[in-house]
Design a protein around this motif. Structure first.
Motif: not given
Length: 460
Positions: A333-348, A358-361
């Motif tokens: 589970t090294d990388m988590d992906f998320a969506t919200d009202e503005s798009g896609v993020y990756v959490i690592y 770290v959060i990256s759009k």
């Protein structure tokens, strides 16, 4: 076990009465049919308990925290000093003095490290000794409880447990939980008040065979696909997946009928294989961790084309920086992906950020591009999952088998971090392998030990 309970225990020892007549007097002899109560063992337990209380104090427990905090402050001060000296242009006039200042600060940091190492060693030794003592006291008390032939102690313990549960139930009914004060700066949703549910609770078409996976809805669907649901189950070692199931409605998903399978790769694992349970669907594309790399894969559901973008080279992957709790880790589970009202993020997490999140759009172009990035102080292994709402990252942690808790938030606009959120989520299974937020219905889609669940986020 208190002294009063011990007296009860001793008083309930069975006695045998013998009656005899001597002359005109009636004499009764009392004989204990059981062995004598080993009071010396009880005294030993009380003595050991008192010694443990004296040895383990709150002051000693907080000493390690004080040392860590002091070390963080000194390192921060050293960084500020070095930055200040780098900006100075004194033509090497004060170079020797400047280096002497840095040398002194290094010495203070080394002294703190030495104290920290000594304290850590002492705590390990103290913990081992205490564990042995507690185990010995437990065994002794179990042995002493055998003298309670009328089970007075057992019934008293059960009564206390029932009273405690009753009080807890009353408090929960009376309580009006206060919502966290995360400011509602965007989206018009307001503050998260609580999490209700589960609204959906069902096994997948694979039954209990595979415990890792993810599901949800496309956060930005194409016209006509608004009601579709997707499901990915990791069918190889709970680590790898190579196809996506899509269902026309929630009902068909729950019944396991009418699925459309889209193959990503012909075998597991290979170049484009899905690695890990954390993934999202956005604009008809699945975003996930590419097999055996620190890269983001974007899989187009229509063309079946895969494009990638690499994260920083010190990004954790292949189970180096997973989510977890206590001594348990959620594998890969090294990388988590998320969506919200503005798009896609990756959490690592990265080594340069000390294993913190770290959060990256992710800009959803073709190929995708890593956009704005934020560094947090949340240690990734201390969280069990994350999701995004309105540009705010939320992290959950394992509380017990029945409760998951949203405890942390990071606002990407204000850069405000909070560790004091206490929003509980009722669990039906022990673990949450993935959590996805859908901004269209404000639901959390959870994959939990082979079950799929949904929860409603209520906003103030």
């Amino acid at each position: 076990m208190s002294r009063s309970n011990i007296f009860i225990l001793m008083a309930t020892i069975p006695l045998v009465f013998f009656q005899s007549v001597r002359g005109k007097d009636c004499v009764c002899d009392l004989k204990n049919s059981d062995p004598a109560f080993p009071e010396a063992k009880l005294t030993k337990v009380e003595t050991t308990s008192a010694q443990c209380i004296e040895t383990i104090t709150s002051e000693k427990i907080t000493e390690l925290d004080r040392l860590l905090l002091g070390l963080q402050q000194r390192i921060k001060q050293l960084e500020e000093t070095v930055v200040l000296l780098e900006k100075e242009d004194d033509k090497n006039l004060y170079a020797a003095v400047s280096f002497r200042i840095i040398e002194l600060e290094f010495a203070e940091i080394q002294d703190l490290l030495n104290k920290l190492n000594k304290s850590t060693g002492d705590y390990h030794q103290l913990g081992a000794q205490t564990a042995v003592q507690l185990d010995d006291m437990k065994n002794t008390m179990v042995e002493l409880e055998k003298f309670d032939s009328m089970q007075v102690i057992k019934k008293d313990r059960e009564n206390k447990r029932v009273k405690r549960d009753l009080e807890q139930c009353k408090n929960e009914l009376k309580a009006t939980p206060q919502p966290p004060t995360v400011p509602p700066k965007r989206c018009g949703l307001g503050q998260i008040a609580n999490v209700v549910g589960p609204r959906t609770y069902s096994l997948t078409v694979h039954s209990t065979s595979y415990t890792y996976g993810a599901w949800g809805r496309d956060a930005n669907p194409a016209p006509g696909d608004e009601n579709k649901y997707w499901l990915v189950v990791l069918t190889s070692s709970n680590v790898y997946g190579n196809y996506v199931k899509q269902f026309g409605t929630l009902s068909t998903l729950l019944l396991g009928i009418g699925a459309t399978d889209t193959l990503i790769s012909n075998s597991n694992p290979t170049t484009n294989t899905i690695q890990g349970p954390n993934m999202v669907m956005y604009a008809n594309a699945l975003y996930y961790n590419c097999y055996n790399t620190y890269s983001v894969c974007k899989f187009n559901m229509t063309t079946r084309a895969v494009s990638t973008v690499a994260l920083p080279s010190d990004t954790g992957y292949n189970n180096k920086n997973p989510f977890g709790y206590f001594s348990t880790a959620y594998i890969y589970t090294d990388m988590d992906f998320a969506t919200d009202e503005s798009g896609v993020y990756v959490i690592y997490a990265t080594t340069s950020n000390y294993g913190n999140v770290v959060i990256s759009k992710i800009e959803t172009s073709n190929p995708p591009v890593v956009g704005q990035t934020w560094k947090t102080t949340l240690y990734k292994l201390s969280a069990s999952n994350t999701f995004m709402v309105c540009g705010v990252l939320y992290a959950t942690r394992y509380v017990d088998k029945e409760t998951e808790q949203i405890f942390y938030s990071y606002d990407t606009q204000t850069k405000e971090e909070r560790y004091d959120l206490k929003i509980n989520i009722k669990k039906m299974q022990t673990n949450f392998q993935s959590v996805n937020y859908d901004p269209r219905d404000n639901l959390l889609y959870v994959f939990s030990d082979a079950y799929i669940l949904s929860y409603e986020l209520n906003f103030q």
